[in-house]
Design a protein around this motif. Structure first.
Motif, PDB file in Angstrom:
ATOM      1  N   SER A  78       0.816  -1.215   0.000  1.00 15.83           N
ATOM      2  CA  SER A  78       0.000   0.000   0.000  1.00 15.83           C
ATOM      3  C   SER A  78       0.847   1.262   0.000  1.00 15.83           C
ATOM      4  O   SER A  78       0.413   2.305  -0.475  1.00 15.83           O
ATOM      5  N   SER A  79       2.064   1.184   0.510  1.00 17.48           N
ATOM      6  CA  SER A  79       2.953   2.346   0.538  1.00 17.48           C
ATOM      7  C   SER A  79       3.391   2.732  -0.873  1.00 17.48           C
ATOM      8  O   SER A  79       3.294   3.897  -1.269  1.00 17.48           O
ATOM      9  N   SER A  80       3.893   1.757  -1.630  1.00 18.99           N
ATOM     10  CA  SER A  80       4.334   2.048  -2.999  1.00 18.99           C
ATOM     11  C   SER A  80       3.142   2.395  -3.890  1.00 18.99           C
ATOM     12  O   SER A  80       3.260   3.243  -4.779  1.00 18.99           O
ATOM     13  N   ALA A  81       1.990   1.776  -3.639  1.00 19.60           N
ATOM     14  CA  ALA A  81       0.785   2.111  -4.411  1.00 19.60           C
ATOM     15  C   ALA A  81       0.369   3.558  -4.158  1.00 19.60           C
ATOM     16  O   ALA A  81       0.006   4.288  -5.088  1.00 19.60           O
ATOM     17  N   ALA A  82       0.441   4.002  -2.895  1.00 18.65           N
ATOM     18  CA  ALA A  82       0.085   5.387  -2.561  1.00 18.65           C
ATOM     19  C   ALA A  82       1.087   6.370  -3.163  1.00 18.65           C
ATOM     20  O   ALA A  82       0.710   7.438  -3.647  1.00 18.65           O
ATOM     21  N   LEU A  83       2.369   6.013  -3.157  1.00 19.15           N
ATOM     22  CA  LEU A  83       3.377   6.874  -3.774  1.00 19.15           C
ATOM     23  C   LEU A  83       3.128   6.983  -5.269  1.00 19.15           C
ATOM     24  O   LEU A  83       3.160   8.083  -5.834  1.00 19.15           O
ATOM     25  N   LEU A  84       2.864   5.862  -5.917  1.00 21.03           N
ATOM     26  CA  LEU A  84       2.582   5.869  -7.350  1.00 21.03           C
ATOM     27  C   LEU A  84       1.369   6.744  -7.659  1.00 21.03           C
ATOM     28  O   LEU A  84       1.399   7.544  -8.601  1.00 21.03           O
ATOM     29  N   LYS A  85       0.331   6.632  -6.865  1.00 21.95           N
ATOM     30  CA  LYS A  85      -0.875   7.447  -7.064  1.00 21.95           C
ATOM     31  C   LYS A  85      -0.553   8.934  -6.913  1.00 21.95           C
ATOM     32  O   LYS A  85      -1.008   9.762  -7.699  1.00 21.95           O
ATOM     33  N   PHE A 126      25.717   5.362   4.569  1.00 16.20           N
ATOM     34  CA  PHE A 126      25.139   4.198   3.894  1.00 16.20           C
ATOM     35  C   PHE A 126      23.814   4.507   3.203  1.00 16.20           C
ATOM     36  O   PHE A 126      23.236   3.637   2.568  1.00 16.20           O
ATOM     37  N   GLU A 127      23.333   5.759   3.280  1.00 17.29           N
ATOM     38  CA  GLU A 127      22.046   6.085   2.664  1.00 17.29           C
ATOM     39  C   GLU A 127      21.932   7.581   2.382  1.00 17.29           C
ATOM     40  O   GLU A 127      22.615   8.397   2.989  1.00 17.29           O
ATOM     41  N   LYS A 128      21.043   7.892   1.441  1.00 12.50           N
ATOM     42  CA  LYS A 128      20.580   9.267   1.225  1.00 12.50           C
ATOM     43  C   LYS A 128      19.133   9.285   1.691  1.00 12.50           C
ATOM     44  O   LYS A 128      18.337   8.409   1.326  1.00 12.50           O
ATOM     45  N   VAL A 129      18.764  10.275   2.483  1.00 19.79           N
ATOM     46  CA  VAL A 129      17.426  10.341   3.070  1.00 19.79           C
ATOM     47  C   VAL A 129      16.888  11.764   2.971  1.00 19.79           C
ATOM     48  O   VAL A 129      17.642  12.727   3.073  1.00 19.79           O
ATOM     49  N   GLY A 130      15.577  11.881   2.746  1.00 16.19           N
ATOM     50  CA  GLY A 130      14.944  13.198   2.693  1.00 16.19           C
ATOM     51  C   GLY A 130      13.454  13.102   2.973  1.00 16.19           C
ATOM     52  O   GLY A 130      12.827  12.052   2.785  1.00 16.19           O
ATOM     53  N   GLU A 131      12.884  14.211   3.430  1.00 11.90           N
ATOM     54  CA  GLU A 131      11.450  14.303   3.736  1.00 11.90           C
ATOM     55  C   GLU A 131      10.637  14.361   2.446  1.00 11.90           C
ATOM     56  O   GLU A 131      10.926  15.153   1.556  1.00 11.90           O
ATOM     57  N   LEU A 132       9.595  13.529   2.372  1.00 11.55           N
ATOM     58  CA  LEU A 132       8.693  13.548   1.223  1.00 11.55           C
ATOM     59  C   LEU A 132       7.810  14.794   1.206  1.00 11.55           C
ATOM     60  O   LEU A 132       7.412  15.257   0.157  1.00 11.55           O
ATOM     61  N   GLY A 133       7.444  15.301   2.381  1.00 11.25           N
ATOM     62  CA  GLY A 133       6.508  16.420   2.452  1.00 11.25           C
ATOM     63  C   GLY A 133       5.071  15.950   2.638  1.00 11.25           C
ATOM     64  O   GLY A 133       4.145  16.747   2.685  1.00 11.25           O
ATOM     65  N   PHE A 134       4.870  14.644   2.725  1.00 14.96           N
ATOM     66  CA  PHE A 134       3.565  14.045   2.975  1.00 14.96           C
ATOM     67  C   PHE A 134       3.818  12.666   3.585  1.00 14.96           C
ATOM     68  O   PHE A 134       4.945  12.172   3.608  1.00 14.96           O
ATOM     69  N   THR A 135       2.758  12.058   4.087  1.00 21.67           N
ATOM     70  CA  THR A 135       2.868  10.760   4.747  1.00 21.67           C
ATOM     71  C   THR A 135       2.246   9.670   3.882  1.00 21.67           C
ATOM     72  O   THR A 135       1.203   9.880   3.267  1.00 21.67           O
ATOM     73  N   LEU A 136       2.898   8.524   3.842  1.00 21.35           N
ATOM     74  CA  LEU A 136       2.392   7.346   3.137  1.00 21.35           C
ATOM     75  C   LEU A 136       2.044   6.271   4.165  1.00 21.35           C
ATOM     76  O   LEU A 136       2.577   6.282   5.280  1.00 21.35           O
ATOM     77  N   PRO A 137       1.182   5.326   3.791  1.00 22.29           N
ATOM     78  CA  PRO A 137       0.889   4.211   4.700  1.00 22.29           C
ATOM     79  C   PRO A 137       2.172   3.436   5.010  1.00 22.29           C
ATOM     80  O   PRO A 137       3.026   3.284   4.139  1.00 22.29           O
TER      81      PRO A 137
END
Length: 176
Positions: free
Chosen positions: A65-72, A89-100
């Motif tokens: 449901s997380s990737s489906a919500a991002l795709l939508k 070991f990673e690059k990280v950033g805020e999306l600006g919205f919340t996903l399931p």
């Protein structure tokens, strides 16, 4: 006797009606749960693209449901994320919205794309282990030397759907 028979008949009918009503609610709940699963399956096998500055890389999505919500979300607009290095070991950033969230214990590797705490987009270029939600993986053809591709410091990452990619490339000047 007739009175007792009438009362028992009414009780029996009441029990049958309540039972049928419960089944209908249960079936309705199952139908509501089935709809997200179909959406999740639609995300499985789909890809999005990430413009990380030097190159546009392909990300193959996971069916949840997380990737489906991002795709939508990406179907309506591209999402640009300011990402910083964390833990080497990673690059990280805020999306600006919340996903399931679909958190589970995950051992990451180079190329894993993760949702952290429901609102942070993470691309791994080395190993880690924690409770995360897997969004997908950088495709095999783009999954080499991500650390070198990202370089030290901050990057800007723009997420794009496949059907918006050509238009995006035209506006950005034909990046590969």
């Amino acid at each position: 006797m007739k009175k007792s028979l009438l009362i028992m008949t009414i009780l029996l009918l009441t029990i049958c009606c309540v039972g049928c009503g419960s089944a209908s609610k249960s079936e309705a709940k199952q139908e509501k749960q089935a709809a997200p699963t179909q959406t999740n399956a639609q995300a499985q096998g789909q890809s999005i693209y990430a413009d990380v500055g030097k190159k546009i890389i392909k990300i193959d999505l996971t069916g949840n449901s997380s990737s489906a919500a991002l795709l939508k979300m990406l179907e309506t607009k591209n999402v640009t994320i300011d990402m910083h290095d964390f833990g080497n070991f990673e690059k990280v950033g805020e999306l600006g919205f919340t996903l399931p969230r679909n958190d589970e214990e995950i051992s990451t590797d180079q190329g894993d794309v993760i949702l952290y705490q429901g609102s942070r987009f993470v691309i791994y270029y080395d190993k880690n282990q924690w409770n995360f939600t897997r969004l997908g993986r950088v495709s095999k053809e783009d999954n080499h030397d991500l650390k070198g591709l990202f370089g030290p410091g901050n990057i800007t990452c723009t997420l794009i759907t496949q059907n918006r990619l050509e238009e995006y490339k035209k506006t950005k000047g034909n990046k590969k």
